[in-house]
Design an enzyme around this catalytic site. Sequence first.
Site, short mmCIF file in Angstrom:
data_model
loop_
_atom_site.label_atom_id
_atom_site.label_comp_id
_atom_site.label_asym_id
_atom_site.label_seq_id
_atom_site.Cartn_x
_atom_site.Cartn_y
_atom_site.Cartn_z
N SER A 168 0.82 -1.22 0.00
CA SER A 168 0.00 0.00 0.00
C SER A 168 0.86 1.27 0.00
O SER A 168 1.11 1.84 -1.06
CB SER A 168 -0.98 -0.03 1.17
OG SER A 168 -1.93 0.99 1.00
N ARG A 169 1.32 1.69 1.17
CA ARG A 169 2.21 2.85 1.25
C ARG A 169 3.21 2.60 2.38
O ARG A 169 2.85 2.10 3.45
CB ARG A 169 1.44 4.14 1.56
CG ARG A 169 0.70 4.74 0.37
CD ARG A 169 1.65 5.32 -0.71
NE ARG A 169 0.91 5.90 -1.82
CZ ARG A 169 0.55 5.26 -2.92
NH1 ARG A 169 0.85 3.98 -3.08
NH2 ARG A 169 -0.10 5.88 -3.89
N GLU A 214 10.99 5.77 0.42
CA GLU A 214 11.31 5.24 -0.90
C GLU A 214 11.67 6.31 -1.93
O GLU A 214 12.33 6.01 -2.93
CB GLU A 214 10.16 4.38 -1.43
CG GLU A 214 8.90 5.15 -1.77
CD GLU A 214 7.77 4.24 -2.30
OE1 GLU A 214 7.53 3.17 -1.72
OE2 GLU A 214 7.13 4.63 -3.30
N HIS A 257 8.03 -0.71 -5.64
CA HIS A 257 6.73 -0.08 -5.95
C HIS A 257 6.28 -0.49 -7.36
O HIS A 257 6.06 0.35 -8.23
CB HIS A 257 6.82 1.44 -5.82
CG HIS A 257 5.50 2.05 -5.46
ND1 HIS A 257 5.35 3.00 -4.50
CD2 HIS A 257 4.24 1.83 -5.94
CE1 HIS A 257 4.08 3.36 -4.40
NE2 HIS A 257 3.38 2.64 -5.27
P1 NAD Z 1 -9.67 2.39 -1.41
O1 NAD Z 1 -9.80 3.82 -1.13
O2 NAD Z 1 -10.64 1.71 -2.33
O3 NAD Z 1 -9.70 1.56 -0.02
C1 NAD Z 1 -9.01 1.95 1.13
C2 NAD Z 1 -9.74 1.34 2.33
O4 NAD Z 1 -8.98 1.60 3.50
C3 NAD Z 1 -11.14 1.95 2.54
O5 NAD Z 1 -12.11 0.94 2.65
C4 NAD Z 1 -10.98 2.71 3.86
O6 NAD Z 1 -12.17 2.75 4.64
C5 NAD Z 1 -9.90 1.89 4.55
N1 NAD Z 1 -9.29 2.56 5.67
C6 NAD Z 1 -9.07 3.90 5.86
N2 NAD Z 1 -8.53 4.12 7.07
C7 NAD Z 1 -8.40 2.91 7.67
C8 NAD Z 1 -7.90 2.49 8.93
N3 NAD Z 1 -7.44 3.36 9.84
N4 NAD Z 1 -7.91 1.17 9.21
C9 NAD Z 1 -8.39 0.27 8.30
N5 NAD Z 1 -8.87 0.62 7.09
C10 NAD Z 1 -8.87 1.92 6.78
O7 NAD Z 1 -8.19 2.18 -1.91
P2 NAD Z 1 -7.62 1.01 -2.85
O8 NAD Z 1 -7.86 1.37 -4.28
O9 NAD Z 1 -8.06 -0.30 -2.35
O10 NAD Z 1 -6.05 1.19 -2.60
C11 NAD Z 1 -5.49 0.96 -1.33
C12 NAD Z 1 -4.11 1.55 -1.27
O11 NAD Z 1 -3.23 0.81 -2.15
C13 NAD Z 1 -4.01 3.00 -1.80
O12 NAD Z 1 -4.29 3.92 -0.77
C14 NAD Z 1 -2.59 3.10 -2.26
O13 NAD Z 1 -1.84 3.66 -1.21
C15 NAD Z 1 -2.16 1.65 -2.48
N6 NAD Z 1 -1.76 1.37 -3.87
C16 NAD Z 1 -0.53 0.84 -4.10
C17 NAD Z 1 -0.13 0.54 -5.40
C18 NAD Z 1 1.22 -0.08 -5.69
O14 NAD Z 1 1.65 -0.08 -6.85
N7 NAD Z 1 1.93 -0.62 -4.72
C19 NAD Z 1 -1.00 0.81 -6.46
C20 NAD Z 1 -2.27 1.34 -6.18
C21 NAD Z 1 -2.64 1.61 -4.89
#
Ligand code: NAD
Length: 334
Positions: free
Chosen positions: A236-237, A266, A298
């Site tokens: 995620s991040r 990163e 990433h």
């Molecule tokens: P999304 O917005 O659909 O889902 C995020 C979820 O996290 C939501 O359901 C939200 O309610 C929940 N959340 C917020 N705060 C929280 C907490 N304190 N505890 C538990 N859950 C919590 O996002 P997504 O499209 O599923 O993407 C998730 C993450 O993946 C993005 O934020 C991004 O950082 C990461 N990402 C990484 C890559 C990569 O290449 N590695 C690519 C795309 C996205």
Amino acid sequence: MKVAVYSSKAYDIDSFNATNHDDSVEMNFLKVGLDEKTAALAAGHDAVCIFVNDIADAEVLEKLSENGVKFIALRCAGFNNVDLKKAKEFGIKVARVPAYSPESVAEFTVGMIMTVVRKYHKAYNRVREGNFLLDGLLGFNLSGKTVGIIGTGRIGLLTGKILSKGFSCNVIAYDVYPNAKAASEYGIKYVDTLEELLKTSDIVSLHCPLMDSTYHILDEKSLAQTKKGVVLINTSRGGLIDTAALISALKTGHIGAVGLDVYEKEEEYFFGDSSSKIIYDDNLSRLISFYNVFITGHQAFLTNEALHGIAETTLCNLKSLSQDGTSENLVEPR
Ligand code: NAD
């Protein structure tokens, strides 16, 4: 609409050129990332297009504004690298790509779990050296194991679905905004607290966004709540994990294995080639040195389908911003 596209890689240029079929958006691709020093390169452009490690803090936004930039088009979902309040103050509108192939990240996450649990990466290196020994490659079955998903948005839900339906895992989840309907369809059960998830999961996978409330969600205290031998995955991040605490927990042998596609500092090294340079980040070097830590740079989003989706939505955002100054994918400060 003239757009300065920062941090452009060959795959970005190819996917934008293949998708941009009319001349209403002129894209000028820059190799450099956006920061205080490079913001001046945006002069003469209406918008900048940026990625995950480009910096759009108060100083950079001020420079962009001075140079006439009115829009920021993020070619990613996360927006933790943009100071949204300052952007609003400078009258700069920010749009993002909220969803582009969640499959790309969910499938990569499952691959990362398989890699650290079954040690594909070690086997690959050994066999290339003519070493066919199996010692040190012992893994465990995923079937029947408890996987804890933190954050059940698009990517977390899909990851849980693959693990539940495809691998017969017991998938549990924690989210501040649960999606009970989708979760139950996908065979995912919510727990009430993060602590409960951490205490019961054999594998923990992070899928929540990086915000003030989730910064270091896995720190010394929460890592101590995990089961001994836990497998931790973060696609995620990077800022979701306190790296120093993770290194301490790895040193004590509490953690079984770690897969990281992201790292909290990163920006300095990811997306670049440091193979002939010295890495000065001792935490990164230490992480790389652990036998049970697997790191990728990433990469989870990097599929043809995701790049096409990113280019399509980014171009739609830019066209819509240039036509009437708005977009369905605007990001507003909270
Ligand atoms: P999304 O917005 O659909 O889902 C995020 C979820 O996290 C939501 O359901 C939200 O309610 C929940 N959340 C917020 N705060 C929280 C907490 N304190 N505890 C538990 N859950 C919590 O996002 P997504 O499209 O599923 O993407 C998730 C993450 O993946 C993005 O934020 C991004 O950082 C990461 N990402 C990484 C890559 C990569 O290449 N590695 C690519 C795309 C996205």
